[in-house]
Write an enzyme that holds these catalytic residues in place. Structure first.
Site, mmCIF file in Angstrom:
data_model
loop_
_atom_site.group_PDB
_atom_site.id
_atom_site.type_symbol
_atom_site.label_atom_id
_atom_site.label_comp_id
_atom_site.label_asym_id
_atom_site.label_seq_id
_atom_site.Cartn_x
_atom_site.Cartn_y
_atom_site.Cartn_z
ATOM 1 N N HIS A 91 0.816 -1.212 -0.152
ATOM 2 C CA HIS A 91 -0.053 -0.113 -0.147
ATOM 3 C C HIS A 91 0.972 1.302 -0.015
ATOM 4 O O HIS A 91 1.934 1.323 0.522
ATOM 5 C CB HIS A 91 -0.889 -0.006 1.284
ATOM 6 C CG HIS A 91 -1.784 0.928 1.010
ATOM 7 N ND1 HIS A 91 -1.693 2.525 1.617
ATOM 8 C CD2 HIS A 91 -3.223 0.967 0.798
ATOM 9 C CE1 HIS A 91 -2.741 3.222 1.196
ATOM 10 N NE2 HIS A 91 -3.926 2.261 0.996
ATOM 11 N N GLU A 99 -4.281 2.053 -7.306
ATOM 12 C CA GLU A 99 -4.686 3.103 -6.458
ATOM 13 C C GLU A 99 -3.775 4.303 -6.642
ATOM 14 O O GLU A 99 -2.582 4.453 -6.021
ATOM 15 C CB GLU A 99 -4.168 2.651 -4.808
ATOM 16 C CG GLU A 99 -5.257 1.444 -4.435
ATOM 17 C CD GLU A 99 -5.374 1.472 -2.643
ATOM 18 O OE1 GLU A 99 -6.630 1.646 -2.672
ATOM 19 O OE2 GLU A 99 -4.528 1.593 -2.087
HETATM 20 P P1 PGA Z 1 -9.624 6.061 0.932
HETATM 21 O O1 PGA Z 1 -8.337 5.238 0.898
HETATM 22 O O2 PGA Z 1 -10.611 5.260 0.209
HETATM 23 O O3 PGA Z 1 -9.838 6.464 2.184
HETATM 24 O O4 PGA Z 1 -9.107 7.067 -0.152
HETATM 25 C C1 PGA Z 1 -8.093 3.887 -0.131
HETATM 26 C C2 PGA Z 1 -7.118 3.230 0.236
HETATM 27 O O5 PGA Z 1 -6.007 3.931 0.619
HETATM 28 O O6 PGA Z 1 -6.868 2.032 0.310
#
Ligand code: PGA
Length: 248
Positions: A93, A165
């Site tokens: 992540h 992401e």
């Molecule tokens: P968020 O985070 O939905 O709060 O933007 C997503 C993530 O970091 O997996």
């Protein structure tokens, strides 16, 4: 077409004393069929209780060690996560890449470790704002994918998820546009198909970053989107249920 997967990334946003209440509320507002498309990833201390209280909900972890066992103070073994009943583990992540300085190489080792114990890794990749502005998005994603998957190249029967992401959308007010998501997911799928040729690899591609109940439906209906990885909007059971209803 398969129904999309909903992965709730609780980060450090749901304290232990609330975890069971949130899952209980989520269960009350959803059917068993709906819950079969959901993976909840609580913080480490909450995994065991969430798992044993509600066996109908899949449970994942937010990280694991690249090491199998031994003298690694503070690390959490993939094997133990599997023993606790986890089915998935988030790896790489962007918050771990940024705050814990995780490298692509270490992430690659973690992915392989997860696969070897029977966990399904959710490998997170994403460009930051500067990388996008300087037209380096695909270069960065390709590097993160290649290094993240390098150690599983020789393995057979690999099941994994890629989560796109974009760093600039995580924690933001709005997700990436449908255009951006479509373009990037198509490229990831193209690359993964080439890479997985002649190998027994099955993969799906999730989108993550500022997904909420208003946007989840339009995102999961896009081509090449197999589900979502949701942070803040998944921190309450009722909100999670709302998103799942909007998605399925
Ligand atoms: P968020 O985070 O939905 O709060 O933007 C997503 C993530 O970091 O997996």
């Amino acid at each position: 077409m398969n129904k999309p997967l909903f992965v709730a990334n609780w980060k450090m946003g749901v304290p232990l004393e609330h975890a069971l209440k949130e899952v209980k509320e989520f269960v009350e507002h959803t059917t068993a069929q709906e819950r079969s498309h959901v993976v909840v990833c609580p913080s480490f201390p909450a995994i065991a209780s969430v798992r044993s209280a509600y066996s109908g909900v899949m449970v994942g972890a937010q990280d694991c060690s690249s090491e199998l066992d031994g003298a690694f103070t503070g690390e959490v073994s993939a094997h133990d996560l599997r023993s606790l009943g986890c089915s998935h583990v988030i790896i790489g992540h962007s918050e771990r890449r940024a705050h814990s300085k995780e490298t692509d190489e270490e992430i690659g080792l973690k992915v392989a470790r997860a696969v070897s114990v029977g966990l399904r890794p959710i490998l997170c990749i994403g460009e930051n704002r500067l990388e996008r502005k300087s037209n380096n998005t695909f270069l960065v994603l390709r590097r993160q994918l290649e290094k993240g998957l390098k150690q599983v190249r020789s393995l057979k029967r690999v099941k994994l998820l890629i989560a796109y992401e974009p760093v600039w959308a995580i924690g933001a007010k709005k997700p990436a546009s449908g255009e951006v998501i479509k373009e990037v997911h198509a490229e990831i799928v193209r690359w993964m198909r080439r890479w997985s040729i002649a190998r027994n690899v099955s993969f799906g591609v999730l989108y993550g970053g500022a997904v909420d109940a208003q946007t989840v439906g339009s995102i999961t209906r896009l081509l090449n989107v197999d589900g979502v990885l949701v942070g803040r909007a998944s921190w309450s059971g009722v909100s999670c249920a709302r998103l799942v209803h909007a998605m399925l």
